[in-house]
Design an enzyme around this catalytic site. Structure first.
Site, PDB file in Angstrom:
ATOM      1  N   CYS A  81      65.188  25.157  39.731  1.00 33.02           N
ATOM      2  CA  CYS A  81      66.251  24.345  40.334  1.00 33.02           C
ATOM      3  C   CYS A  81      65.684  23.412  41.410  1.00 33.02           C
ATOM      4  O   CYS A  81      65.020  22.442  41.084  1.00 33.02           O
ATOM      5  CB  CYS A  81      67.379  25.228  40.866  1.00 33.02           C
ATOM      6  SG  CYS A  81      68.881  24.293  41.211  1.00 33.02           S
ATOM      7  N   HIS A  96      68.760  28.228  36.347  1.00 30.35           N
ATOM      8  CA  HIS A  96      68.331  29.457  37.032  1.00 30.35           C
ATOM      9  C   HIS A  96      68.079  30.571  36.013  1.00 30.35           C
ATOM     10  O   HIS A  96      68.980  31.384  35.752  1.00 30.35           O
ATOM     11  CB  HIS A  96      69.396  29.904  38.043  1.00 30.35           C
ATOM     12  CG  HIS A  96      69.433  29.074  39.285  1.00 30.35           C
ATOM     13  ND1 HIS A  96      68.661  29.344  40.387  1.00 30.35           N
ATOM     14  CD2 HIS A  96      70.127  27.946  39.574  1.00 30.35           C
ATOM     15  CE1 HIS A  96      68.886  28.434  41.322  1.00 30.35           C
ATOM     16  NE2 HIS A  96      69.777  27.567  40.861  1.00 30.35           N
ATOM     17  N   GLU A 133      66.542  33.231  36.404  1.00 28.30           N
ATOM     18  CA  GLU A 133      66.610  34.559  37.034  1.00 28.30           C
ATOM     19  C   GLU A 133      68.025  35.136  36.992  1.00 28.30           C
ATOM     20  O   GLU A 133      68.204  36.346  37.112  1.00 28.30           O
ATOM     21  CB  GLU A 133      66.097  34.485  38.483  1.00 28.30           C
ATOM     22  CG  GLU A 133      67.019  33.816  39.498  1.00 28.30           C
ATOM     23  CD  GLU A 133      66.924  32.294  39.540  1.00 28.30           C
ATOM     24  OE1 GLU A 133      66.555  31.672  38.514  1.00 28.30           O
ATOM     25  OE2 GLU A 133      67.250  31.716  40.606  1.00 28.30           O
TER      26      GLU A 133
END
Ligand code: MN
Length: 243
Positions: free
Chosen positions: A117, A220, A222
């Protein structure tokens, strides 16, 4: 004392937001998920906060095997030669300075780098590219700014360009991603290759072909730990750092 094979485990520096970051509640959760993603991929996470002396950063990077640029507030438009932006949020000059320096050193030294990001924005600015101060300035922009609570939401697909490192890592021509950004790459830096675009044409990933591993995504990964293609990003990065 000898720790045997533990010396071969790659140390992954993960840049962080400051404790005073206005968006720290959601950034803390994203950072925790990044730490887990790195550990699951076989790396040892080392948090690198803003505010360290340049000599500390320099010495620290020399001990790290890879650098992960995490998400956060806006990159100050001054860093890419633009005037102040009315929608700028979460500016942190110390973080900008630290991450831009670390990124340039890591690129110069061929040290593996993965950006998430804001990390994609930092990589682009570090190498001389520019950003949209807000994605709404991109002609025909879709909605890209969703609250972090909706991180599991995957509102738009991205097309992965053939022949890119990202395509090799993901093994997919297209994937759907989350979207929690309001800045975005405008002009890609010289040498950076655009690896994915959203359906509105917005750049969603960049990579540096003339580098062992320098890749950054606008979404993202994650936040999507159950998606195998997202974990493949962490795995490819940590594996490159371990070489
Ligand atoms: Mn997006």
């Amino acid at each position: 004392m000898r720790w045997g094979r533990s010396f071969s485990v790659p140390l992954i520096g993960i840049t962080t937001h400051a404790p005073h970051d206005p968006d720290r509640a959601s950034l803390d959760a994203l950072l925790a998920a990044i730490v887990q993603g790195v550990e699951r991929a076989g790396g040892w996470p080392v948090l690198v906060p803003p505010g360290l002396a340049e000599s500390t950063l320099r010495g620290l990077l020399a001990r790290l095997d890879g650098l992960l640029l995490s998400g956060g507030g806006d990159v100050d438009p001054a860093c890419y030669g633009a005037p102040p932006h009315p929608l700028a949020a979460g500016l942190d000059p110390a973080r900008d300075a630290a991450e831009l320096a670390l990124t340039r050193w890591a690129i110069y030294e061929g040290r593996p780098l993965f950006g998430i990001c804001r990390g994609a924005q930092v990589l682009n600015v570090a190498l001389g590219g520019t950003l949209y101060g807000d994605v709404g300035e991109h002609p025909g922009a879709l909605r890209h700014t969703y609250p972090s609570q909706a991180a599991a939401l995957r509102p738009h697909p991205v097309q992965v360009a053939e022949g890119t490192r990202l395509a090799a890592v993901l093994g997919l021509p297209e994937l759907t991603v989350n979207s929690l950004h309001h800045q975005a790459v405008q002009a890609a830096a010289p040498g950076l290759r655009v690896a994915t675009r959203a359906p509105d044409g917005l750049v969603e990933a960049v990579e540096l072909p003339a580098h062992p591993f320098a890749l950054a995504v606008q979404w993202h990964p994650e936040s999507l730990p159950a998606a195998p293609e997202m974990q493949r990003l962490f795995a490819a990065f940590v594996t490159a750092a371990g070489r």
